[in-house]
Design a protein around this motif. Structure first.
Motif, PDB file in Angstrom:
ATOM      1  N   MET A  11       0.829  -1.209   0.000  1.00 61.39           N
ATOM      2  CA  MET A  11       0.000   0.000   0.000  1.00 61.39           C
ATOM      3  C   MET A  11       0.862   1.257   0.000  1.00 61.39           C
ATOM      4  O   MET A  11       0.552   2.244  -0.670  1.00 61.39           O
ATOM      5  CB  MET A  11      -0.922  -0.012   1.220  1.00 61.39           C
ATOM      6  N   VAL A  12       1.958   1.215   0.763  1.00 53.08           N
ATOM      7  CA  VAL A  12       2.877   2.357   0.755  1.00 53.08           C
ATOM      8  C   VAL A  12       3.484   2.543  -0.641  1.00 53.08           C
ATOM      9  O   VAL A  12       3.595   3.666  -1.147  1.00 53.08           O
ATOM     10  CB  VAL A  12       3.987   2.170   1.807  1.00 53.08           C
ATOM     11  N   LEU A  13       3.884   1.437  -1.260  1.00 47.59           N
ATOM     12  CA  LEU A  13       4.466   1.516  -2.601  1.00 47.59           C
ATOM     13  C   LEU A  13       3.469   2.107  -3.587  1.00 47.59           C
ATOM     14  O   LEU A  13       3.835   2.944  -4.432  1.00 47.59           O
ATOM     15  CB  LEU A  13       4.908   0.123  -3.057  1.00 47.59           C
ATOM     16  N   ARG A  14       2.214   1.696  -3.500  1.00 51.78           N
ATOM     17  CA  ARG A  14       1.182   2.239  -4.400  1.00 51.78           C
ATOM     18  C   ARG A  14       1.075   3.754  -4.252  1.00 51.78           C
ATOM     19  O   ARG A  14       1.007   4.490  -5.236  1.00 51.78           O
ATOM     20  CB  ARG A  14      -0.155   1.568  -4.096  1.00 51.78           C
ATOM     21  N   GLU A  15       1.064   4.226  -3.013  1.00 52.88           N
ATOM     22  CA  GLU A  15       0.951   5.669  -2.789  1.00 52.88           C
ATOM     23  C   GLU A  15       2.225   6.395  -3.197  1.00 52.88           C
ATOM     24  O   GLU A  15       2.180   7.519  -3.709  1.00 52.88           O
ATOM     25  CB  GLU A  15       0.629   5.932  -1.320  1.00 52.88           C
ATOM     26  N   LEU A  16       3.358   5.758  -2.982  1.00 52.82           N
ATOM     27  CA  LEU A  16       4.635   6.411  -3.264  1.00 52.82           C
ATOM     28  C   LEU A  16       4.854   6.632  -4.753  1.00 52.82           C
ATOM     29  O   LEU A  16       5.351   7.679  -5.156  1.00 52.82           O
ATOM     30  CB  LEU A  16       5.770   5.557  -2.689  1.00 52.82           C
ATOM     31  N   VAL A  17       4.499   5.656  -5.584  1.00 49.05           N
ATOM     32  CA  VAL A  17       4.775   5.776  -7.021  1.00 49.05           C
ATOM     33  C   VAL A  17       3.636   6.432  -7.778  1.00 49.05           C
ATOM     34  O   VAL A  17       3.807   6.834  -8.941  1.00 49.05           O
ATOM     35  CB  VAL A  17       5.106   4.409  -7.641  1.00 49.05           C
TER      36      VAL A  17
END
Length: 604
Positions: free
Chosen positions: A211-217
Motif C-alpha cells: 500500500m505504501v508503494l502504491r501511494e509512493l509511485v
C-alpha cells in the motif's frame, strides 16, 4: 503539577504531563490512534538526550501486564539496525504504558519524495531501504503491524528510518479489554485480515508495504510495477508475496529487465527483456573488441601524429578505467568469475603500460594512469578486497603508481588524495609492523594535505577513516591492546556514520562499516568481554542481512559467512549458547559451500 487523567492527555483536552520517567516533556509532536507523541529531554544528570516519548492507549494495571510489556520492550530494544528507530526506554505512568524512542527529524517517505520531486527510480530506492529494515526485523521474529507512510521517515540525508516497530505487539500485551491492538491499526494501510481481527503477520506487513508503494509511485502505467503492487496487496494473504525478500526480488528483477514472479510474462516481452539485459554485456564486448583494434592498429598509425595519439590515449584511458572500476566490481559481485577477472586485469594492465609510456602526457592523464595502477594493484592482491591473490605483483604496481605521480608537478588536492590511497592499498599488502606504521603515517599526511586544500573531498575524508581503521587493527593485533583498539574503532565508526557517502564512495564506505563492526567485535572478544563482542558481531550480521536484502551480491554473501563464523566463536564461549553457536557455524559453512560450488572451487 499535572492533574488531568491519562485519557485526557490522549484525548487532547488537558495539558501534557510535565515529566515521564527521567524525561522532561518539552512539547507535543502529534496524536493518533495509538495515543500521543511528545518531545522529551533526559535531564537526570546521567547524560543529555532528546527523544520521542509515546504515551499509548491501554493500561498496565496488573503486575502480569506490566511484566509482559517490559519483556516485549526488551525484545524490541534489541532491534539495532540503521533503518529502524530504536526503543531506548519505557515503563508505566499511572498505569499508562510509555516508550522513549529515537527522535527522528524528517518527513514521511511520501512527503519527502513529493517535496524533492523524486523520479521513479529514486522513489523505489527509498522504498527498498524501508523493505530492508522490515526484513531485518522479521529475521528477528518481530512484526511491525502498522506500516504506513507516516511510520517511514526520511531524514535530511535521504536515509530511511522506520518508526513504531512492533508497538502493536506491545499494546496487545497490555490489559486492554476494549479491542487489543485495534488502536494500532490504520485502516487505509491495514490488511483485510487484520481489520477482521486476525493477529499481525509477515503477510500483513507485506500488504502494508504494498500500500505504501502504491501511494509512493502514484498512478502506474507500467505493467510489471502494477503487477508487483497488486501481488503485494492481494486481499487473500495466501496470494501475496510470502515474505519481503520475495517482494524485493521482483523489484530487482524489474530493474534488471528480467521476468517477475507476480505475473506471467508473454514470450515477446521476455524477448524484449532479454535484449535489454544483454545491451550492457554487448556494449562491454564491443568496447573490448574496439580496444583490441585500437591497440593493434590505430595506435601504430597514431605515433606519426601527436595530436591524434593524444586523443587515442584518452580513449584507452577511458577503457582501462571502465575495466578496472565498474566492470570489475560487477564481475566481483558474481560467482565463478575469477578467470574472467584475471583476464580483465591483464588487459587493463597492458593499456596502463601503454599510457605510462606516453611522453609529455597531460597531467590529468598521468593522474588517471596512477589511479589505474593503484586500482590494478588492489584487484591483484590487496588484503580486504576482492583480489586475485598476487601480492608481489600488487606491490610492483603500487611502485609504478608512485613513479607516475612523481612525474606530476605540484601537489594539488587530487594528487595528494591519490598518494594517500596508494599508501592505504600498500598497507594492505604488508605484514611488517614498522613499515605498516610508516605507510599509515604517510597516508594520513597526504589525506590531510588534500583536505587542507579542498575540505569537500569525500575520498580524502574516507581515506582518513581507513587509516584510523588500520591503526585500530594494529593496536589489536600488533600491540595486543584489545580494549584500546575497541575504543579507537568505535570512534572511527561514529565518524563514518556521521556522514552521508554518495556516488563512488557509497560502496567502499559500506564495506568499511562492516569491517569496523567485525573488528570491534574481535577487540572485545580478545579483551575477554564476550557479551560485548556478541553485540558487535550481531550488528555486523544485521548489516550483512540488510545488504543482502537490498542487493544479494557474492561479495556480501562472502561477508555473511565471515559474520556467522564470528558469531559462532563468541556464542561458543557461553555454555547456554552452544546450540546457537553450532547453528551459526553451520550457516556460515553453508554460505561458503554455496560460494565454492558456484565458483567451481573446493576448500576441503
Amino acid at each position: 503539577m499535572q492533574t488531568g487523567g491519562i485519557s485526557a492527555w490522549i484525548a487532547d483536552d488537558e495539558p501534557l504531563p510535565e515529566r515521564v520517567g527521567p524525561y522532561r516533556i518539552t512539547g507535543l509532536l502529534g496524536r493518533g490512534g495509538m495515543g500521543l507523541v511528545a518531545r522529551g529531554e533526559r535531564d537526570d544528570g546521567v547524560f543529555e538526550q532528546a527523544v520521542a516519548i509515546k504515551l499509548m492507549r491501554g493500561s498496565l494495571t496488573s503486575v502480569g501486564a506490566l511484566e509482559r510489556f517490559l519483556i516485549e520492550r526488551r525484545i524490541l530494544g534489541r532491534l539495532v539496525d540503521p533503518g529502524i528507530a530504536r526503543i531506548l526506554d519505557g515503563g508505566s505512568l499511572n498505569g499508562t504504558p510509555w516508550l522513549a524512542m529515537d527522535l527522528i527529524e524528517g518527513r514521511s517517505i511520501t512527503e519527502y519524495a513529493n517535496a524533492a520531486a523524486l523520479n521513479l527510480d529514486a522513489r523505489l530506492a527509498l522504498f527498498q531501504q524501508a523493505c530492508a529494515a522490515v526484513v531485518f526485523a522479521h529475521r528477528n521474529l518481530v512484526i511491525h503491524a502498522d506500516i504506513k507512510p507516516s511510520n517511514i521517515m526520511v531524514d535530511a540525508d535521504g536515509k530511511v528510518k522506520l518508526l513504531d516497530f512492533g508497538i502493536a505487539r506491545l499494546i496487545d500485551s497490555s490489559d486492554n479489554s476494549e479491542d487489543p491492538g485495534s488502536g494500532a491499526l490504520t485502516r487505509q494501510y491495514a490488511a483485510p485480515e487484520r481489520i477482521s481481527g486476525v493477529p499481525a503477520s509477515v503477510a500483513s506487513d507485506v500488504y502494508g508495504l504494498g500500500m505504501v508503494l502504491r501511494e509512493l509511485v502514484g498512478p502506474v502505467v507500467e505493467d510489471d510495477l502494477g503487477a508487483i503492487i497488486a501481488h503485494a496487496t492481494a486481499a487473500n494473504p495466501l496470494e501475496r508475496y510470502p515474505d519481503v525478500p520475495s517482494l524485493l526480488a521482483d523489484l530487482d528483477a524489474r530493474a534488471g529487465h528480467r521476468p517477475i514472479s507476480a505475473r506471467p510474462t508473454p514470450w515477446h516481452q521476455r524477448t524484449v527483456k532479454f535484449f535489454k539485459r544483454q545491451r550492457i554485456a554487448a556494449a562491454v564486448g564491443a568496447l573490448l573488441i574496439a580496444a583490441a583494434a585500437i591497440s593493434t592498429v590505430q595506435y601504430v598509425r597514431a605515433e606519426r601524429a601527436r595530436d591524434a595519439a593524444e586523443s587515442r590515449f584518452y580513449e584507452v584511458r577511458d577503457l582501462a578505467r571502465f575495466m578496472l572500476f565498474p566492470h570489475y566490481d560487477r564481475l566481483a559481485d558474481a560467482p565463478g568469475t575469477t578467470a574472467a577477472r584475471a583476464e580483465l586485469a591483464e588487459t587493463a594492465g597492458r593499456y596502463l603500460d601503454r599510457l605510462a609510456q606516453m611522453r609529455d602526457a597531460p597531467e590529468d592523464l598521468r593522474l588517471d594512469t596512477a589511479r589505474g595502477f593503484r586500482r590494478l594493484a588492489t584487484v591483484m592482491g590487496a588484503a580486504g578486497e576482492s583480489n586475485l591473490g598476487r601480492t608481489e605483483e600488487a606491490k610492483a604496481l603500487l611502485d609504478r603508481a608512485d613513479a607516475t605521480l612523481a612525474t606530476i608537478s605540484g601537489e594539488g588536492a587530487a594528487i595528494a588524495e591519490e598518494r594517500g590511497w596508494v599508501n592505504v592499498v600498500r598497507w594492505n599488502t604488508l605484514a611488517d609492523d614498522t613499515e605498516s606504521q610508516r605507510v599509515s603515517n604517510a597516508a594520513e599526511q597526504h589525506f590531510g594535505a588534500a583536505l587542507a586544500t579542498d575540505p569537500t573531498r569525500m575520498g580524502a575524508r574516507l581515506g582518513l577513516l581507513q587509516v584510523e581503521k588500520n591503526r585500530g587493527y594494529m593496536t589489536l593485533w600488533n600491540a595486543d591492546r584489545p580494549a584500546d583498539a575497541a575504543k579507537m574503532l568505535e570512534a572511527t565508526l561514529g565518524r563514518l556514520r556521521a556522514r552521508a557517502w554518495t556516488g563512488e564512495w557509497t560502496r567502499p564506505a559500506r564495506a568499511l562499516e562492516y569491517v569496523l563492526l567485525a573488528q570491534i567485535g574481535d577487540s572485545y572478544y580478545y579483551a575477554e568481554d564476550v557479551p560485548a563482542s556478541l553485540t558487535w558481531f550481531r550488528r555486523a550480521e544485521a548489516l550483512v542481512d540488510a545488504e543482502l536484502a537490498r542487493n544479494p551480491t557474492q561479495v556480501w554473501w562472502d561477508r555473511y559467512g565471515d559474520a556467522q563464523y564470528n558469531l559462532s566463536g563468541s556464542l561458543m564461549e557461553i555454555p547456554a549458547e552452544r546450540g546457537a553457536a553450532l547453528a551459526a557455524a553451520r550457516r556460515g559453512r553453508e554460505a561458503m559451500d554455496a560460494h565454492f560450488v558456484k565458483t567451481g572451487q573446493s576448500f576441503r
